[in-house]
Design a protein around this motif. Structure first.
Motif, PDB file in Angstrom:
ATOM      1  N   GLN A 133       0.832  -1.204   0.000  1.00 36.22           N
ATOM      2  CA  GLN A 133       0.000   0.000   0.000  1.00 36.22           C
ATOM      3  C   GLN A 133       0.871   1.261   0.000  1.00 36.22           C
ATOM      4  O   GLN A 133       0.587   2.221  -0.730  1.00 36.22           O
ATOM      5  CB  GLN A 133      -0.916   0.015   1.227  1.00 36.22           C
ATOM      6  N   LYS A 136       2.537   1.837  -3.438  1.00 33.55           N
ATOM      7  CA  LYS A 136       1.607   2.444  -4.411  1.00 33.55           C
ATOM      8  C   LYS A 136       1.436   3.938  -4.134  1.00 33.55           C
ATOM      9  O   LYS A 136       1.413   4.743  -5.064  1.00 33.55           O
ATOM     10  CB  LYS A 136       0.255   1.730  -4.393  1.00 33.55           C
ATOM     11  N   GLN A 137       1.322   4.280  -2.870  1.00 30.79           N
ATOM     12  CA  GLN A 137       1.166   5.693  -2.493  1.00 30.79           C
ATOM     13  C   GLN A 137       2.390   6.511  -2.927  1.00 30.79           C
ATOM     14  O   GLN A 137       2.252   7.605  -3.492  1.00 30.79           O
ATOM     15  CB  GLN A 137       0.975   5.801  -0.982  1.00 30.79           C
ATOM     16  N   VAL A 139       4.546   5.779  -5.314  1.00 32.94           N
ATOM     17  CA  VAL A 139       4.570   5.846  -6.782  1.00 32.94           C
ATOM     18  C   VAL A 139       3.556   6.864  -7.283  1.00 32.94           C
ATOM     19  O   VAL A 139       3.861   7.708  -8.137  1.00 32.94           O
ATOM     20  CB  VAL A 139       4.305   4.456  -7.390  1.00 32.94           C
ATOM     21  N   ASP A 140       2.339   6.792  -6.763  1.00 35.78           N
ATOM     22  CA  ASP A 140       1.279   7.715  -7.191  1.00 35.78           C
ATOM     23  C   ASP A 140       1.636   9.172  -6.889  1.00 35.78           C
ATOM     24  O   ASP A 140       1.233  10.082  -7.621  1.00 35.78           O
ATOM     25  CB  ASP A 140      -0.049   7.366  -6.521  1.00 35.78           C
ATOM     26  N   ASN A 141       2.405   9.382  -5.819  1.00 30.08           N
ATOM     27  CA  ASN A 141       2.800  10.745  -5.436  1.00 30.08           C
ATOM     28  C   ASN A 141       4.054  11.228  -6.173  1.00 30.08           C
ATOM     29  O   ASN A 141       4.538  12.331  -5.923  1.00 30.08           O
ATOM     30  CB  ASN A 141       3.056  10.816  -3.922  1.00 30.08           C
ATOM     31  N   GLY A 142       4.588  10.364  -7.048  1.00 32.23           N
ATOM     32  CA  GLY A 142       5.746  10.756  -7.844  1.00 32.23           C
ATOM     33  C   GLY A 142       7.064  10.781  -7.099  1.00 32.23           C
ATOM     34  O   GLY A 142       8.022  11.445  -7.517  1.00 32.23           O
ATOM     35  N   LEU A 191       0.619  -1.004 -10.257  1.00 31.51           N
ATOM     36  CA  LEU A 191       1.425   0.205 -10.373  1.00 31.51           C
ATOM     37  C   LEU A 191       1.434   0.813 -11.774  1.00 31.51           C
ATOM     38  O   LEU A 191       1.643   2.023 -11.924  1.00 31.51           O
ATOM     39  CB  LEU A 191       2.866  -0.091  -9.926  1.00 31.51           C
ATOM     40  N   ASN A 304     -10.977  -4.892 -11.084  1.00 35.34           N
ATOM     41  CA  ASN A 304      -9.593  -5.308 -10.846  1.00 35.34           C
ATOM     42  C   ASN A 304      -9.432  -6.808 -11.010  1.00 35.34           C
ATOM     43  O   ASN A 304      -8.470  -7.283 -11.622  1.00 35.34           O
ATOM     44  CB  ASN A 304      -9.138  -4.894  -9.448  1.00 35.34           C
TER      45      ASN A 304
END
Length: 331
Positions: A133, A136-137, A139-142, A191, A304
């Protein structure tokens, strides 16, 4: 429901034992019923984990008024049938992964959930792992820039088992892909989403099951190199690399107890130990969804599961993995 969510388990193999141990650690739910074709096995399991009701048939558990949600822990090939039968009796279902052997099975299961207005989720426990988790956070936040490369593997030696073992039996949808290959495919999908192109190659065991598979998932600006196998061990580490750094999920990454971030040559380790084995998090998600009246999870939705089933099926098509019961339908 003063006692909280009332769980039943069908299929009492090793994974059911792990699940029952973790269920005991979660508040708001309890194991009340178990079913096995062997009543002695059911009674032994019930005694070990404090379940009040035992059944010598799955149907009897589905019909019980004492059960709210059923955890399906049987081999892959029975997931569709048992899940649908449970849902037709008004039971919510958490079905062990893979939810179905192919996309058509998964689609029928989702349709049954909607028709009977019950909750259905694939028990893809890694989705709820704290380290995954967090990854993913990040990665999503760059935090590591756009992803360009993922490597994930999952392999262990299983060829010494009896040829009737579910892993080595093609009639039970055996092989590495559906059992453990699902994890590397999942992390790439989580991802990067659905790939533009898939390449895959498999080697086969004497029983006819696929025993190792290498995959390349192509995306617009990234590639994922994925592997699963039953004929050797692998490091079982996941690497996610972007333009500004990398994230490493520690071995056995699908149940990671932490992760590392590397930026500009500096590596920082973070420990995130799981509560119990780690099934606790998917159990909590099911119970939270039921409490709020949801029929699917937003963290691991019906779509999913459909996407994951499609990816597994495409890999099998590329590498020539067809199960006997699928061949019969084609003729």
């Amino acid at each position: 429901m003063a006692q909280g969510v009332r769980w039943g388990i069908v299929g009492l193999g090793s994974i059911a034992h792990t699940f029952a141990k973790d269920l005991a650690m979660v508040t708001g739910g309890s194991l009340v019923a178990v079913a096995s074709r062997s009543i002695d096995k059911a009674k032994e399991f019930a005694k070990e984990y404090g379940a009040t009701h035992t059944f010598d048939s799955y149907e009897a558990l589905f019909e019980s008024n004492e059960v709210d949600v059923v955890y399906i822990a049987t081999p892959h090939t029975s997931h569709e049938d048992l899940s649908i039968r449970a849902m037709q009796k008004g039971k919510h279902v958490l079905c062990e992964k893979p939810m179905g052997v192919n996309p058509e099975q998964v689609a029928r299961m989702i349709a049954a959930a909607k028709e009977n207005k019950v909750f259905l989720m694939e028990a893809l426990w890694s989705r709820f792992n704290p380290s995954i988790q967090k990854t993913k956070q990040l990665v999503d936040n760059g935090e590591i820039g756009p992803i360009a490369f993922i490597h994930a593997d999952f392999a262990f030696y299983a060829l010494g088992r009896d040829s009737e073992n579910r892993l080595l039996n093609p009639d039970l949808a055996g092989g590495s892909l559906l059992d453990v290959g699902i994890y590397p495919i999942f992390i790439s999908y989580l991802l990067l989403g659905m790939p533009k192109k898939i390449q895959a190659s498999s080697h086969f065991f004497k029983t006819g099951v696929e025993m190792q598979t290498s995959m390349i998932f192509d995306y617009d600006d990234a590639q994922a190199i994925l592997y699963s196998g039953l004929n050797s061990k692998s490091e079982m580490k996941a690497e996610i690399s972007g333009s500004d750094g990398s994230i490493f999920l520690h071995p056995r990454w699908h149940e990671a107890q932490g992760y590392s971030i590397e930026r500009e040559g500096e590596v920082i380790d973070y420990n995130l130990p799981t509560h119990g084995k780690g099934y606790t998090y998917e159990i909590e998600e099911v119970q939270a969804c039921l409490a709020s009246g949801k029929q699917e999870s937003t963290m691991w939705s019906h779509q999913n599961s459909l996407d994951l089933a499609q990816l597994l099926y495409e890999v099998r098509q590329k590498s020539g993995v067809i199960f006997p019961f699928e061949e019969q339908k084609q003729t």
